[in-house]
Design a protein around this motif. Sequence first.
Motif: not given
Length: 260
Positions: A237-242, A227-228, A1-6
């Motif tokens: 999910t990607l759009q929400r995180d962006i 990345i997605g 999860m941390q790697l994805y966020k980074y």
Amino acid sequence: MQLYKYALRTAYVAYLLEPATQAKLHPPETATSQITKAPAPKQSSGASSGFGMLDLLRDSSSSKDSKSNKFPKELVQILRDKLQLIFMGRDPKYQDQLVRYTFGAFFNHFVEPSYFKQVKENRKIEDIVLIFFSKATAELKKRLPGDEWKGLVDQHVALFIRMIQDCMKENHVASSAPELMSRLAGYEAKLLSETKETLEPEAPRATQENVPEISYSIKDMNLVLTIGSVFHKLESTLQRDIDHLRVLVSEQVSPSDQIY
């Protein structure tokens, strides 16, 4: 999860640093607020007169009469919403780039969970102004050559104080805190006393349709889409995180900034 966020943060910052994006974030200045058009205040020492007001702010903040010093609890969220609009460039009254730099630097600190919680508990306006003073000073030092920043610190802090007063008036909480409104007006007047200027942020003369805006759609962010795909994330999910990153990551990055 941390790697994805980074990885996602890195991809988003890379998008902000693209030449096409930077051209929209930093268009040629045509009409800016009066804060940058006004001449720098004449000060024999070359120092910000705001330094002389810091003791006053600290004294008021540390006053034993803590209840009377607290601002209305509604103001915490009101300020967050207002600062976010300025940070994102969506408030036509605050389009000056330097203003967005300093307000954006403070906003990034303001929304940090630990500090936001502290503000909600303490509700001391002087503490907020002191933090803004610190953030604005650091940001202007970084953005301007030589000692040019010294003449603008007071003006940016005064504009910040004016914004707080406007927020209270527009959201009908000023009448519940007349003593606070009086203190804020006094701080603003003291900051502007040497220049005799009244700061009135003004909208750009160009129509809103003519102001270039960057896209926040992931469909325009190739690296984000990659990345997605790597992490098997849905586009929703990607759009929400962006959209979440837009609050946490300042748009005010420059090509010389590093990607972390």
